[in-house]
Structure formats: C-alpha cells, structure tokens
Design an enzyme around this catalytic site. Structure first.
Site, PDB file in Angstrom:
ATOM      1  N   GLU A 175      89.953 -27.827 -62.912  1.00  0.00           N
ATOM      2  CA  GLU A 175      91.287 -28.260 -63.329  1.00  0.00           C
ATOM      3  C   GLU A 175      91.433 -29.738 -63.000  1.00  0.00           C
ATOM      4  O   GLU A 175      91.118 -30.168 -61.892  1.00  0.00           O
ATOM      5  CB  GLU A 175      92.401 -27.548 -62.532  1.00  0.00           C
ATOM      6  CG  GLU A 175      92.739 -26.153 -62.966  1.00  0.00           C
ATOM      7  CD  GLU A 175      93.939 -25.589 -62.181  1.00  0.00           C
ATOM      8  OE1 GLU A 175      94.735 -26.371 -61.616  1.00  0.00           O
ATOM      9  OE2 GLU A 175      94.051 -24.362 -62.115  1.00  0.00           O
ATOM     10  N   GLU A 180     103.768 -25.028 -70.516  1.00  0.00           N
ATOM     11  CA  GLU A 180     104.073 -23.620 -70.222  1.00  0.00           C
ATOM     12  C   GLU A 180     105.498 -23.520 -69.672  1.00  0.00           C
ATOM     13  O   GLU A 180     105.756 -23.913 -68.532  1.00  0.00           O
ATOM     14  CB  GLU A 180     103.050 -23.072 -69.228  1.00  0.00           C
ATOM     15  CG  GLU A 180     101.657 -22.983 -69.818  1.00  0.00           C
ATOM     16  CD  GLU A 180     100.582 -22.690 -68.775  1.00  0.00           C
ATOM     17  OE1 GLU A 180     100.579 -21.576 -68.232  1.00  0.00           O
ATOM     18  OE2 GLU A 180      99.768 -23.585 -68.494  1.00  0.00           O
ATOM     19  N   LYS A 182     106.674 -21.754 -66.089  1.00  0.00           N
ATOM     20  CA  LYS A 182     106.117 -22.106 -64.774  1.00  0.00           C
ATOM     21  C   LYS A 182     107.247 -22.555 -63.863  1.00  0.00           C
ATOM     22  O   LYS A 182     108.089 -23.361 -64.252  1.00  0.00           O
ATOM     23  CB  LYS A 182     105.099 -23.240 -64.929  1.00  0.00           C
ATOM     24  CG  LYS A 182     103.783 -22.768 -65.508  1.00  0.00           C
ATOM     25  CD  LYS A 182     102.647 -23.593 -64.978  1.00  0.00           C
ATOM     26  CE  LYS A 182     101.565 -22.685 -64.427  1.00  0.00           C
ATOM     27  NZ  LYS A 182     100.453 -23.447 -63.861  1.00  0.00           N
ATOM     28  N   GLU A 234     105.422 -29.344 -63.687  1.00  0.00           N
ATOM     29  CA  GLU A 234     104.677 -28.085 -63.820  1.00  0.00           C
ATOM     30  C   GLU A 234     104.709 -27.528 -65.243  1.00  0.00           C
ATOM     31  O   GLU A 234     103.789 -26.855 -65.672  1.00  0.00           O
ATOM     32  CB  GLU A 234     105.227 -27.032 -62.850  1.00  0.00           C
ATOM     33  CG  GLU A 234     104.855 -27.276 -61.402  1.00  0.00           C
ATOM     34  CD  GLU A 234     103.355 -27.125 -61.151  1.00  0.00           C
ATOM     35  OE1 GLU A 234     102.756 -26.219 -61.752  1.00  0.00           O
ATOM     36  OE2 GLU A 234     102.793 -27.902 -60.367  1.00  0.00           O
TER      37      GLU A 234
END
Ligand code: NAG
Ligand code: NAG
Ligand code: NAG
Ligand code: NAG
Ligand code: NAG
Length: 467
Positions: free
Chosen positions: A264, A318, A321, A327
């Site tokens: 990541e 997303e 999250k 985030e």
C-alpha cells in the site's frame, strides 16, 4: 535559460536510457468499503482498460474472485485479522478456508499471494501472537493441495513496526516485536521463498512534519535529496528512504535475502484542514511520479537490483471508510469510474507523456511548491526532539561529506559555546543550508532540521546567511 534547456536535455537522455531497462510493476488496491461501487465485472474491465495487471483485495469475496477469472490480472487476497486466532489454532480451519476461499478459484483466478492479516501489530497486539502460527497453517494447507509454489504467503506490516528510520541505514524494528514476531516471520518468508509486504505512506510522514520534510522530496519532484550519514547514499525521494529503512532493519537481523513488496502507498486528493498536504495536485504528483519511478527505474539505493512492485492505494474513493476526510479520498477513480486526476498508469503512457509534450509531473526547474519558500532571510536549525543519535549522525554528515563550515564549533572557536549537540548541529546545518543556497530539501537531514525565519540564538554565536 541555456543551462536550463541543457538540464532538460540531459534529463531526456537519462530518461530514455532508463526506459529500455526492465522496471518494476504497478498494482492497485481494490478496497470495497463503499456502497456505491460498480459491480466486480465492470471493475475488471476498468483495470484491463487502464493496463493494470495486478490487484490486491482485502478479503476473498467469491463474486470478486469469480469476476477476475481468466482476466490475466494477478490477484493478492487477504485473510482478515479476525480469522487469525482460528487459523493459528487449528489446521483443519485453514484447510477448509483454503479450500473454500482459494483453491475453488485458483488457477482460473490467478491468485499470486495471500496476505495473512493486515498491519497486525499496528492495530492491537492481541492478535500478534497468532500471526506466524496462522501463516504456517495456511502454508501447510496450500502445500497439501500443491499450491505452495504458486501462491506466496506474507503479511503487510506498517512502518510503525520500526523503532528507528534515521539514518536510513540504521533502520531497526521495535525491540519488543523482534523476537516474538519479526524474526519468526522473516524466517518463514525466507523458508517459503516469499517476501515482506510493507505499507508505506510518505503522506503521513510529510503531513505530521511538514515544517521539516520537503514536499518535493515526498512527491518525487526535483530536490537535492537526502544523504544517509551512515553510508553516504543519496535518497531522492521519501518512499525509497522508507523502504530502505525496512531493508536496513531486516539486514540488522541478518535477513539480507528477503525482498519487499510495497502493498500500500498513496496520497489523498482531499483532507481535513489539519491534514497538511492532502489535495488533488499533490495526489496526482505523488501517484503519477511514483508510477514513473517504479516503471522506469531500478530498485532502491540499498537494493538497486530489486525492482519495485508497488500497489497503489486505492482504486476507488470509498465513501464508508471511517476517520478523517482523507480516508475516503485516496482513490484514483470515483465510483462512476471517472478519474479523480489524470496520471499515467502504464509504461506506454509514461513514455508518451515524458517525451516533452504534455504535462510532465516532474518539474525540470525550480523548487517551487517547497515548504521552505520564504521571501525574507531564513536559517536552518536542529530539531531539539529527534534524539541524540539522529542529531549526531546528521551533524557528522554535515561537517564531513556535506562540506559545512564547522571550524567555528571546534573547541576554543567562536561558536564552541554553548557546547551542546543541538547548538553545534544547528550551526553545521545552517552552514550546509546556506552553502546550498537554501535550496529546498537542504534543511531537512531526515527530519533532524527545520527552517526558521529569525536568526538563531545560541550564546554569542552568529549564524551566517551567506558563504
Ligand atoms: C472463507 O473466507 C471467509 C472470509 O475470509 C470466511 O468468513 C469463511 O469462513 C471462509 N470459509 C471457510 C470454509 O473457512
Ligand atoms: C501490547 O503489549 C504490551 C506488553 O506486551 C502492553 O504493555 C501494551 O499495552 C499492549 N498494547 C496494546 C495496544 O494492546
Ligand atoms: C547488482 O547486480 C550487479 C550486476 O549483476 C552486481 O554487479 C551488483 O553487485 C549487484 N548489486 C547489489 C547491491 O547486489
Ligand atoms: C498525457 O498528456 C496528454 C496531453 O497533455 C493528456 O491529455 C493526457 O491526459 C496525459 N495522460 C496521462 C495518463 O497523464
Ligand atoms: C516560482 O514561483 C514564482 C512565483 O509563483 C515565480 O515568479 C518564479 O519564476 C518561480 N520559479 C521557478 C524557478 O519556477
């Protein structure tokens, strides 16, 4: 102007020289903590259209794994942290898990690795003791099905597993993790021919220390780099430094033969007001320049022969999250499949957009965008809270290879008093900074130094602004 053009010309030459070499590989994390994402079959098409042939999942969702069948895309799957204690306790559990979640799909779906847990010791250490036993059991289950050669087993660690990362070459793991989990895990990785998975975020390092770390260094833009005082190697970007700190920590335990994959890394295109550095331009620079670096260059300074495999975080924004705004904004794409920003993702695109036409993410000139651009006079001083070792390492470098004028801090000279490490380091750092025309990144010393806009006060010592 002439020299600028010449520099540009040289950059093109070195770029085209490096293009012929085999670079590394880019993948992307397909996180699904959202209620508005396209169906998996459309996601497979999106990845194919983008020329991406590696993807990492956070589970073993049957619909997703089925969608990737015969796609030509390699898949890393994950066993969630919650299953580690069961997986560690009982091999019949991992037998059933592998059967239901792996061998049903492979090889039509080309599963290349299983991430057992994610950032296990960063989250809580209650599951830490289950990690290596769980990895061993999953491995034994794969072996029974003759899949152990095809599918590697590893576990992504966060950089918080490190005790030290400066100087880069003196990177070390947290002592309380070494014996219980790091050594057994590295031993497992070596024994099974696997690799260490590392999640590395220059964004966090920059965001928390934006007064000390050059943004250009974090974003792979042109900058003077940072020299490791331990071995003299020069780092041109923070991600390489983070990776090599982990390599150094592994070497310190005599694991020189285990490689790293970056599972990541990313940069958010939006953040809260206190999330310094978050934003679309920086995200596009980080990810775009990262892709170029991975696809066109060799390994890191410590492991030049090991080209990088890097999974970008993440494919989509997303919306479910939790946590700060960043985030929910790491995605390269909106759920609509529209790009959040335009960056190259393949070598072909890198080559087309590096040929001098179009926008290059790497500025050829100037240090604009640096965190230290201040119009008045500036000085460089040592940070008081980085620890003695770090400061001494940086001081030694500045006075040695760095070429700072350290005569005034010798015993009996004008800046010997106050005779403290911080005062001496400040004098040396400032000298180095001024001698390098206060260029961006020259008052960094891997976080041991920062820029001030008023003359430093250490006894009667005067800090020059010109040499
Ligand atoms: C398959 O994986 C899922 C999620 O990791 C898990 O909940 C399920 O129990 C697994 N199946 C078996 C038979 O272990
Ligand atoms: C981790 O374990 C140590 C002792 O082994 C303990 O002191 C610490 O509180 C634990 N941390 C967490 C987050 O559980
Ligand atoms: C990298 O490979 C070259 C050529 O094979 C070799 O000479 C060199 O020693 C290697 N470097 C490292 C650090 O392993
Ligand atoms: C490449 O450059 C062209 C021209 O500026 C631009 O339209 C295109 O979006 C760029 N592609 C990528 C992937 O950066
Ligand atoms: C940096 O930015 C300033 C103002 O935005 C501009 O005047 C200057 O020319 C830029 N310098 C370089 C080297 O691009």
């Amino acid at each position: 102007m002439a020299s600028l053009t010449f520099t540009f010309f040289l950059m093109l030459i070195s770029l085209s020289a490096s293009l012929s070499e085999a670079g590394g590989s880019i993948g992307v994390n397909y996180g699904r903590v959202a209620n508005d994402l396209p169906p998996p079959s459309k996601v497979v098409e999106l990845l194919k259209n983008q020329g991406l042939n590696r993807v990492k999942l956070y589970d073993t969702d049957a619909n997703v794994l089925t969608a990737f069948a015969n796609s030509g895309i390699k898949v890393v799957v994950a066993m969630p942290n919650e299953l580690l204690s069961s997986a560690a306790a009982d091999q019949s559990f991992t037998d059933a898990w592998v059967k239901a979640n792996i061998s049903t799909f492979h090889p039509a779906t080309q599963i290349e690795a299983i991430a057992v847990g994610n950032e296990v010791f960063a989250n809580s250490n209650t599951t830490t003791k289950f990690l290596v036993p769980a990895m061993n059991n999953v491995y034994a289950s794969l072996t029974k099905l003759n899949l152990d050669k095809d599918i590697k087993i590893s576990s992504p660690i966060a950089l918080s597993a490190l005790e030290t990362s400066f100087p880069i070459s003196s990177g070390s793991f947290k002592p309380d993790l070494v014996e219980p989990v790091i050594e057994p895990m590295l031993n497992f990785l070596r024994r099974t021919g696997s690799y260490l998975m590392v999640n590395a975020y220059p964004f966090f390092a920059y965001s928390d220390n934006s007064d000390q770390i050059s943004l250009d260094y974090a974003l792979f833009k042109q900058n003077p780099g940072v020299v490791d005082s331990g071995n003299g190697l020069r780092y041109m970007n923070l991600l390489d430094a983070q990776i090599d700190a982990v390599y150094a920590a592994m070497s310190a335990l005599n694991y020189n033969d285990v490689k790293i994959t970056v599972t990541e890394t990313g940069w958010p295109s939006k953040g809260d007001s206190n999330e310094i550095g978050a934003g679309e331009d920086n995200a596009a620079s980080y990810n775009g320049n990262l892709v170029k670096r991975v696809l066109t260059e060799t390994g890191t300074p410590l492991r030049p022969n090991d080209t990088l495999t890097v999974f970008l975080f993440a494919l989509f924004n997303e919306n479910q999250k939790p946590g700060p705004t960043s985030e929910r904004n790491y995605g390269l794409f909106y759920p609509s499949e529209e790009k959040v920003y335009d960056i190259p993702l393949t070598l072909t695109e890198v080559n087309v957009n590096s040929s001098g036409v179009g926008k290059s993410q790497v500025p050829v000139n100037g240090n604009n965008g640096s965190t230290t651009s201040y119009n008045g006079e500036t000085w460089c001083v040592a940070s008081g809270n980085v620890g003695k070792e770090k400061l001494q390492g940086a001081l030694d470098y500045a006075c040695g290879e760095g070429g700072a004028d350290c005569t005034p801090i010798q015993e009996g000279a004008t800046c010997y008093n106050p005779n403290t490490l911080e005062a001496h380091a400040s004098y040396a750092f400032n000298s180095y900074y001024q001698k390098n025309s206060r260029a961006s990144g020259t008052c960094y010393f891997a976080g041991a130094a920062y820029v001030v806009t008023h003359p430093p006060k250490y006894g009667k010592c005067e800090f020059p602004t010109g040499y």
